[in-house]
Structure formats: C-alpha cells, structure tokens
Design a protein around this motif. Structure first.
Motif, PDB file in Angstrom:
ATOM      1  N   ILE A 113       5.626   8.592   7.995  1.00 44.87           N
ATOM      2  CA  ILE A 113       4.232   8.214   8.255  1.00 44.87           C
ATOM      3  C   ILE A 113       4.207   7.218   9.414  1.00 44.87           C
ATOM      4  CG2 ILE A 113       2.171   7.113   7.314  1.00 44.87           C
ATOM      5  CD1 ILE A 113       2.707   9.637   5.791  1.00 44.87           C
ATOM      6  N   PHE A 114       3.508   7.562  10.468  1.00 39.44           N
ATOM      7  CA  PHE A 114       3.351   6.647  11.594  1.00 39.44           C
ATOM      8  C   PHE A 114       2.137   5.769  11.320  1.00 39.44           C
ATOM      9  CE2 PHE A 114       5.439  10.459  13.541  1.00 39.44           C
ATOM     10  CZ  PHE A 114       6.696   9.880  13.554  1.00 39.44           C
ATOM     11  N   ALA A 115       2.413   4.644  10.649  1.00 40.14           N
ATOM     12  CA  ALA A 115       1.335   3.809  10.116  1.00 40.14           C
ATOM     13  C   ALA A 115       0.865   2.824  11.185  1.00 40.14           C
ATOM     14  CB  ALA A 115       1.815   3.100   8.852  1.00 40.14           C
ATOM     15  N   ASN A 116       0.058   3.342  12.106  1.00 37.90           N
ATOM     16  CA  ASN A 116      -0.501   2.448  13.129  1.00 37.90           C
ATOM     17  C   ASN A 116      -1.864   1.896  12.726  1.00 37.90           C
ATOM     18  OD1 ASN A 116      -2.095   4.682  13.494  1.00 37.90           O
ATOM     19  ND2 ASN A 116      -1.287   5.228  15.506  1.00 37.90           N
ATOM     20  N   GLY A 117      -2.340   2.314  11.539  1.00 41.17           N
ATOM     21  CA  GLY A 117      -3.586   1.748  11.030  1.00 41.17           C
ATOM     22  C   GLY A 117      -4.827   2.173  11.798  1.00 41.17           C
ATOM     23  N   THR A 118      -4.695   3.203  12.628  1.00 40.50           N
ATOM     24  CA  THR A 118      -5.870   3.646  13.398  1.00 40.50           C
ATOM     25  C   THR A 118      -5.879   5.160  13.558  1.00 40.50           C
ATOM     26  OG1 THR A 118      -4.917   3.764  15.615  1.00 40.50           O
ATOM     27  CG2 THR A 118      -5.617   1.614  14.890  1.00 40.50           C
ATOM     28  N   TYR A 119      -7.051   5.648  13.952  1.00 38.85           N
ATOM     29  CA  TYR A 119      -7.175   6.966  14.562  1.00 38.85           C
ATOM     30  C   TYR A 119      -6.934   6.731  16.051  1.00 38.85           C
ATOM     31  CZ  TYR A 119      -9.616   8.980  10.441  1.00 38.85           C
ATOM     32  OH  TYR A 119      -9.965   9.466   9.203  1.00 38.85           O
ATOM     33  N   MET A 157     -14.946   2.399  13.399  1.00 34.93           N
ATOM     34  CA  MET A 157     -14.915   3.796  12.941  1.00 34.93           C
ATOM     35  C   MET A 157     -13.608   4.483  13.298  1.00 34.93           C
ATOM     36  SD  MET A 157     -18.636   5.482  13.449  1.00 34.93           S
ATOM     37  CE  MET A 157     -19.229   4.527  14.827  1.00 34.93           C
ATOM     38  N   LEU A 158     -12.837   3.856  14.175  1.00 32.06           N
ATOM     39  CA  LEU A 158     -11.564   4.453  14.597  1.00 32.06           C
ATOM     40  C   LEU A 158     -10.376   3.699  14.017  1.00 32.06           C
ATOM     41  CD1 LEU A 158     -12.514   5.034  18.339  1.00 32.06           C
ATOM     42  CD2 LEU A 158     -13.102   6.389  16.333  1.00 32.06           C
ATOM     43  N   SER A 159     -10.698   2.699  13.170  1.00 33.07           N
ATOM     44  CA  SER A 159      -9.625   1.930  12.539  1.00 33.07           C
ATOM     45  C   SER A 159      -9.534   2.346  11.078  1.00 33.07           C
ATOM     46  CB  SER A 159      -9.963   0.445  12.641  1.00 33.07           C
ATOM     47  OG  SER A 159      -9.309  -0.252  11.603  1.00 33.07           O
ATOM     48  N   ILE A 160      -8.318   2.503  10.556  1.00 28.82           N
ATOM     49  CA  ILE A 160      -8.209   2.813   9.130  1.00 28.82           C
ATOM     50  C   ILE A 160      -7.512   1.671   8.383  1.00 28.82           C
ATOM     51  CG2 ILE A 160      -8.433   5.313   9.383  1.00 28.82           C
ATOM     52  CD1 ILE A 160      -5.410   5.546   9.064  1.00 28.82           C
ATOM     53  N   GLY A 161      -7.578   0.477   8.955  1.00 32.49           N
ATOM     54  CA  GLY A 161      -7.171  -0.722   8.241  1.00 32.49           C
ATOM     55  C   GLY A 161      -8.357  -1.215   7.406  1.00 32.49           C
ATOM     56  N   ARG A 162      -8.231  -2.420   6.847  1.00 28.90           N
ATOM     57  CA  ARG A 162      -9.337  -3.027   6.091  1.00 28.90           C
ATOM     58  C   ARG A 162      -9.848  -2.102   5.000  1.00 28.90           C
ATOM     59  NH1 ARG A 162     -14.643  -3.714   6.659  1.00 28.90           N
ATOM     60  NH2 ARG A 162     -14.744  -2.420   8.503  1.00 28.90           N
ATOM     61  N   PRO A 163      -9.215  -1.847   3.900  1.00 33.90           N
ATOM     62  CA  PRO A 163      -7.885  -2.377   3.587  1.00 33.90           C
ATOM     63  C   PRO A 163      -6.767  -1.525   4.221  1.00 33.90           C
ATOM     64  CG  PRO A 163      -8.655  -1.048   1.771  1.00 33.90           C
ATOM     65  CD  PRO A 163      -9.772  -1.075   2.771  1.00 33.90           C
ATOM     66  N   ASP A 164      -5.619  -2.143   4.445  1.00 28.12           N
ATOM     67  CA  ASP A 164      -4.462  -1.396   4.941  1.00 28.12           C
ATOM     68  C   ASP A 164      -3.957  -0.454   3.851  1.00 28.12           C
ATOM     69  OD1 ASP A 164      -4.542  -2.710   7.335  1.00 28.12           O
ATOM     70  OD2 ASP A 164      -3.063  -4.236   6.751  1.00 28.12           O
ATOM     71  N   LEU A 165      -3.544   0.731   4.268  1.00 30.18           N
ATOM     72  CA  LEU A 165      -2.966   1.683   3.313  1.00 30.18           C
ATOM     73  C   LEU A 165      -1.538   1.262   3.002  1.00 30.18           C
ATOM     74  CD1 LEU A 165      -4.346   4.793   5.150  1.00 30.18           C
ATOM     75  CD2 LEU A 165      -4.938   4.152   2.801  1.00 30.18           C
ATOM     76  N   ASP A 166      -1.198   1.317   1.723  1.00 32.02           N
ATOM     77  CA  ASP A 166       0.173   0.989   1.316  1.00 32.02           C
ATOM     78  C   ASP A 166       0.878   2.301   0.970  1.00 32.02           C
ATOM     79  OD1 ASP A 166       2.491   0.357  -0.015  1.00 32.02           O
ATOM     80  OD2 ASP A 166       1.581  -1.194  -1.282  1.00 32.02           O
ATOM     81  N   TRP A 167       1.558   2.860   1.938  1.00 29.02           N
ATOM     82  CA  TRP A 167       2.111   4.209   1.794  1.00 29.02           C
ATOM     83  C   TRP A 167       3.249   4.279   0.782  1.00 29.02           C
ATOM     84  CZ3 TRP A 167       0.067   8.637   3.205  1.00 29.02           C
ATOM     85  CH2 TRP A 167      -0.991   8.592   4.098  1.00 29.02           C
ATOM     86  N   VAL A 168       3.997   3.192   0.683  1.00 31.33           N
ATOM     87  CA  VAL A 168       5.107   3.198  -0.277  1.00 31.33           C
ATOM     88  C   VAL A 168       4.534   3.300  -1.696  1.00 31.33           C
ATOM     89  CG1 VAL A 168       7.041   1.852  -1.196  1.00 31.33           C
ATOM     90  CG2 VAL A 168       6.678   2.005   1.289  1.00 31.33           C
ATOM     91  N   SER A 169       3.466   2.542  -1.957  1.00 34.36           N
ATOM     92  CA  SER A 169       2.834   2.612  -3.287  1.00 34.36           C
ATOM     93  C   SER A 169       2.178   3.971  -3.514  1.00 34.36           C
ATOM     94  CB  SER A 169       1.769   1.521  -3.439  1.00 34.36           C
ATOM     95  OG  SER A 169       2.366   0.266  -3.394  1.00 34.36           O
ATOM     96  N   LEU A 170       1.517   4.497  -2.478  1.00 35.72           N
ATOM     97  CA  LEU A 170       0.879   5.809  -2.628  1.00 35.72           C
ATOM     98  C   LEU A 170       1.927   6.867  -2.983  1.00 35.72           C
ATOM     99  CD1 LEU A 170      -1.565   5.691   0.440  1.00 35.72           C
ATOM    100  CD2 LEU A 170      -2.208   5.689  -1.985  1.00 35.72           C
ATOM    101  N   ALA A 171       3.075   6.800  -2.319  1.00 35.59           N
ATOM    102  CA  ALA A 171       4.146   7.768  -2.598  1.00 35.59           C
ATOM    103  C   ALA A 171       4.663   7.577  -4.022  1.00 35.59           C
ATOM    104  CB  ALA A 171       5.279   7.609  -1.590  1.00 35.59           C
ATOM    105  N   HIS A 172       4.951   6.331  -4.387  1.00 35.12           N
ATOM    106  CA  HIS A 172       5.463   6.059  -5.740  1.00 35.12           C
ATOM    107  C   HIS A 172       4.484   6.560  -6.789  1.00 35.12           C
ATOM    108  CE1 HIS A 172       8.359   2.654  -4.274  1.00 35.12           C
ATOM    109  NE2 HIS A 172       8.879   3.865  -4.152  1.00 35.12           N
ATOM    110  N   GLY A 173       3.201   6.392  -6.523  1.00 31.08           N
ATOM    111  CA  GLY A 173       2.174   6.826  -7.479  1.00 31.08           C
ATOM    112  C   GLY A 173       2.165   8.331  -7.695  1.00 31.08           C
ATOM    113  N   MET A 174       2.771   9.064  -6.769  1.00 31.68           N
ATOM    114  CA  MET A 174       2.850  10.524  -6.936  1.00 31.68           C
ATOM    115  C   MET A 174       4.283  10.996  -7.169  1.00 31.68           C
ATOM    116  SD  MET A 174      -0.148  11.934  -4.452  1.00 31.68           S
ATOM    117  CE  MET A 174      -0.155  10.545  -3.339  1.00 31.68           C
TER     118      MET A 174
END
Ligand SMILES: Cc1ncc(C[n+]2csc(CCOP(=O)(O)OP(=O)(O)O)c2C)c(N)n1
Ligand SMILES: [Mg+2]
Length: 519
Positions: free
Chosen positions: A441-447, A469-486
């Motif tokens: 995941i290239f987590a740059n926090g934006t589109y 509208m082009l930022s996907i921070g606030r809140p920041d996605l926590d990809w490690v937790s999202l993965a663990h949750g699945m």
C-alpha cells in the motif's frame, strides 16, 4: 429412480462441462438453489467475496492469466450493479466472464418486491451478451450459449439472468457449449501494408497490445525491430505484459499527455498490433484527444480478435526478419538495494532487486509507480498487469483471481491507498483462501494524482475545500490494523531497509501479507 435434475443443477453441470470450474460468488435468497447445486455437484471451486466488486474483479484476473472464463454469482440488480465497475475494467481488458445473476421467480417480478429491478438494463452497458432464461428446461442451453459468448476471442462479458423458478423447476439435462473458435487470420494485404510502412524511410513503430505482449510475440516484434530499425511501444495500460530478463522490452505510452505527445512524436508512423491508435485518458483545455501527431499515419496489422502471433510471424517472414536476433532484449539485472528514505525510484529498485521469478505484478500504484519499469526490466521473467478501464479498485480483486488461476506463482499487488480502499474486502478473501498475495500500500494519504489533475485542467491556487477533497487523511487510515481485522498479516515500513525486510517477509509468507508503506 434417480432424483430429477433441477434447472440450477443443469446449469452448474453445464458450466463444469464447459470448462468453468471456478465461481466467484456473493449470493442471496434468489440464488439459493444455485448455491445448493454448487454444493451437490463436485468440481466447482467456490470463492466468496464480501462485495461484488471483489467478485467481478477476481473473475477478470482469473481470465487474464488463463484465457479461460470463470463464473460469478451475483444477487439480482443491486448485486450486479455493485460489481459493474470491475466488469467495466474486465470488458476493457477483453476478459471473458460468465455472470450468473439471480432474479425473482418469473411470476413474482410483476409484484415489484423490494429487490425487483431492470437487471437486463443494469447488465447491458458492461456486457456483450445478456439473456434472461425463460424456463428451467432452457437454463442449460442458455448457460452453454453464455459460455460460448464468454469464450469468444477476445473474451466477452456474458450475463445470464436466472429467475428463481427456472433454478428450482425441472430440467432435462445438461447442454454442451461449442468448442472455442480459433481467432481470425489477418489478410496478406494487411501484412504487406505493414511491411511497406516499416520499409519506408520514415520513422515507424510497432504499437503492441493484447496477445502481442506475450513472450513469443514480443520476440517476433523484436526481430522485426532489429531488421527494420522500427520502435516498439505498448499502450499505457496492458491486460498482461510478459517482461523481465531475456524478454524483449517495450515502453508504455505515458499517462501524462505532454509526455505522451513527445513519445508519439518520436514514434512516427504506427503499425497497430492488437492495439488502437492511442487516445489520451482525459481531455484537457488546449490539449489534443488523439496522441498521434497529425502528419503520422497508421496501418492495422491485427486486431485483438485475430491471430496476432501468426500475423507477426507473417510480417517477420515478409521482412526477412526470422533469422535476425531480436532487438531490445532485457539483460538480467538486479539493482542494489537502496538505503534511507523511500522515494518512487527507491521502491522501483527494491522491486527490481526482489521480484521473484514468475511473479505476477498487479499494478494499481497510480502516481507512485509511474517510473517502476526501468529498474524492474532486468528482474527475472514476470507478468505485469494494468488497469485497462481506469475505474480504480481493480487491483486487489484482480490479484485474487490471478492467485487462484496460478497457485504456484507469487502475486504482488501494488496499490495506491485511495484505490485500495474501494475493494478493501479483497483482503478477507485472500486470507480465507490462503492466497500468496503480497499487497504493497502506497500510503501517501492523498488522491495524489488528482492534485496534478487540478493543475492540469487550469485550476491555480486551489483553496482548502478543493485540497480537502483530494486528501484521504483526517483520520489517517491504519492499514496494518485494517489488514489484521481481515485476518491478513501486515507490517508498516517507512525506510528502504524496512520495506526490503517487510517485502522479504511477505514474499515468504504462506498466505497474504500487506505492507503499509508510509510516503
Ligand atoms: C471508480 C472511480 N472513481 C474515481 C476515480 C477517480 N480517481 C482516479 S485516481 C483517484 C485517486 C487515486 O488515489 P491513490 O490510489 O491513492 O493513488 P495516488 O494518486 O495517491 O498515487 C481517483 C479518485 C476513478 N478513476 N475511478
Ligand atoms: Mg494515494
């Protein structure tokens, strides 16, 4: 006396007899008889996706690797609608798919129950073939027609709508799909016209797509390039490109229009081989839609519905190129592992250094991956898959399908964080099926791409509302937790050293592994 076969069972048996042995599913009540038939009849691998975009995208990835359709099972109009974006991508990739879409019992439709919808209307834009089966005795024959439609060259999207009473009513048995047809041959005129264009003193390039991107065809193209001095180029996004050490290298037309125009100017006249005259992804004020220079011309050697290997061979023979060693063969090369902060160039080097032999790379890296090709060109042979339809959220589902199609190969999904969020549920299917997919995941926090596009369409100094509208921070996605949750193992990485370590863990894991690369 043997129990009579119902429509659902006749369809499942017809699918299996027609070589369809994987069904990506997300069923509902109207499909329960089909589910029961899948349970009763051995021979179909059923793979559950928790969103229909996962289901349709997986079927796309499966076809891309095997040139054999899988089936999907979708729940009425809304279930199909949820899967449409990735059916669109599959259609643009020429992937054959048999969609089985449940429908209310024929006599129930008139009552306008909550799930009643115009399923044929929903299916039409993303399907080549659509039919609602009228009766349980017709379902098997309709299924065979759907298989034939999906197996056409190039592959097609076939959508068979199955009213519940056609599934539970009595059937007469299975139907047999006609064997797949051979692709059409190109005319000798097409070969001669291509040869003439390549022999002329003007600069010329082979623009390759579809099957032309397989090793054997690339080798023929490389011989032609060596003999005539022509260039080799592919479209910006490819269904499946075989590349790596020992294979003939091709450049892609860049996404950014100004850069694409430069590449096309240098390319000159085009011989189209499984590709069309290139068009820009989008229109922009004061920029052209068509990327070829006005004074350049093209000739079509072969379309995606034709025998591209035979066409290239005929052209190579016509040009006396069969005895010529191919041009542009990639020498084996593993870049050194970089150190320190992660940049797109450093990620490319790490991939080039670590890509396992025979890897399948599903590229949805968007802006991060624009320069991944040079540093990975000399890695051991591998396949590179792109998004042909431009609808994001294709990558992880396609990775599922590729992994199921090729259980002996490692799949690497390169994902922009925005794109990955569209079909996040893919992770759960990867875990459940134990698929050897490493997701980066290239987590740059934006589109990030859209920031550039804002400028490209002429917006200067965007205000906070546009930027937000082009930022996907606030809140920041926590990809490690999202993965663990699945149920997917995961690690974060911020430096080159951490990325290399995590990639090593991922590529040696039993099942899926996700790496959150914070950029
Ligand atoms: C279905 C769909 N919705 C919206 C878009 C518009 N779009 C194109 S790229 C993009 C964002 C990509 O973001 P990300 O994956 O994080 O990559 P980055 O630009 O950050 O490299 C969006 C929203 C699209 N192409 N498809
Ligand atoms: Mg992003």
């Amino acid at each position: 006396m043997a129990e009579a076969m119902n429509g659902a069972e006749s369809l499942v048996r017809t699918l299996i007899a027609g070589g369809i042995d994987v069904c990506f599913t997300n069923p509902g009540t109207s499909e329960m008889h089909f589910v029961a038939a899948l349970d009763k009849v051995p021979g179909m691998r059923c793979v559950l996706g928790l969103f229909e975009g996962v289901v349709t995208g997986a079927a796309d990835g499966y076809y891309r690797m095997l040139q054999r359709p899988a089936a999907t099972l979708l729940h009425l109009g809304p279930g199909l609608a949820n899967g449409l974006a990735n059916l669109h991508n599959a259609k643009k990739a020429n992937s054959g798919i048999v969609n089985i879409v449940g429908e209310h019992a024929t006599y129930h439709i008139a009552h306008d129950a909550p799930l009643t919808a115009d399923i044929e209307g929903v299916a039409a834009p993303m399907s080549h073939w659509v039919k609602t089966s009228p009766s349980s005795r017709a379902v098997a024959a309709d299924g065979a027609c759907a298989i034939e439609a999906a197996r056409r060259i190039p592959g097609q999207i076939a959508t068979l709508i199955l009213p519940a009473d056609t599934a539970w009513g009595a059937a007469d048995g299975i139907a047999e799909a006609a064997p797949p047809q051979a692709p059409g041959q190109v005319s000798s005129d097409a070969v001669k016209a291509a040869a003439a264009l390549l022999r002329s003193s003007e600069r010329a390039t082979l623009l390759l797509g579809g099957d032309a991107l397989r090793q054997h065809c690339l080798e023929l193209a490389g011989r032609i390039a060596a003999k005539t001095g022509c260039g080799l180029l592919t479209e910006g996004a490819n269904t499946r490109l075989e590349r790596g050490a020992g294979r003939v290298q091709v450049e892609r037309i860049p996404y950014v229009v100004d850069r694409a125009l430069g590449v096309m100017r240098a390319a000159g006249n085009l011989v189209l081989v499984g590709a069309r005259e290139p068009v820009a992804f989008f229109a922009y004020p004061d920029k052209p839609s068509l990327l070829m220079p006005k004074d350049a011309r093209s000739t079509k050697l072969a379309g995606v519905d034709q025998d591209i290997a035979a066409a290239l061979e005929a052209l190579a023979i016509e040009l006396g190129a069969m005895g010529t060693a191919p041009a542009s063969v990639a020498a084996p090369h593993r870049p050194l592992l970089p150190k320190g902060p992660v940049t797109p160039a450093a990620i490319a080097s790490i991939l080039g250094a670590m890509l396992p032999e025979n890897a399948i790379v599903v590229d949805e890296s968007v802006t991060t991956g624009r320069e991944f090709f040079p540093a990975t060109a000399g890695a051991p042979p591998h396949d590179w898959i792109n998004n042909r339809g431009g609808s994001i959220g294709y990558g992880m589902p396609v990775a599922i399908g590729a992994a199921i199609a090729c259980p002996d190969r490692r799949v690497i999904a390169l994902e922009g964080d925005g794109s990955a969020m569209y079909t996040l549920q893919s992770l759960w299917t990867m875990a459940r099926e134990g698929l050897a997919v490493t997701v980066l995941i290239f987590a740059n926090g934006t589109y990030n791409i859209l920031r550039g596009e804002l400028t490209n369409v002429g917006v200067r100094n965007p205000g906070p509302r546009a930027v937000d509208m082009l930022s996907i921070g606030r809140p920041d996605l926590d990809w490690v937790s999202l993965a663990h949750g699945m149920g997917v193992k995961a690690a974060g990485a911020q430096t080159c050293e951490e990325l290399a370590k995590a990639l090593n863990a991922g590529l040696n894991a039993q099942g899926p592994y996700l790496i959150e690369l914070r950029l």
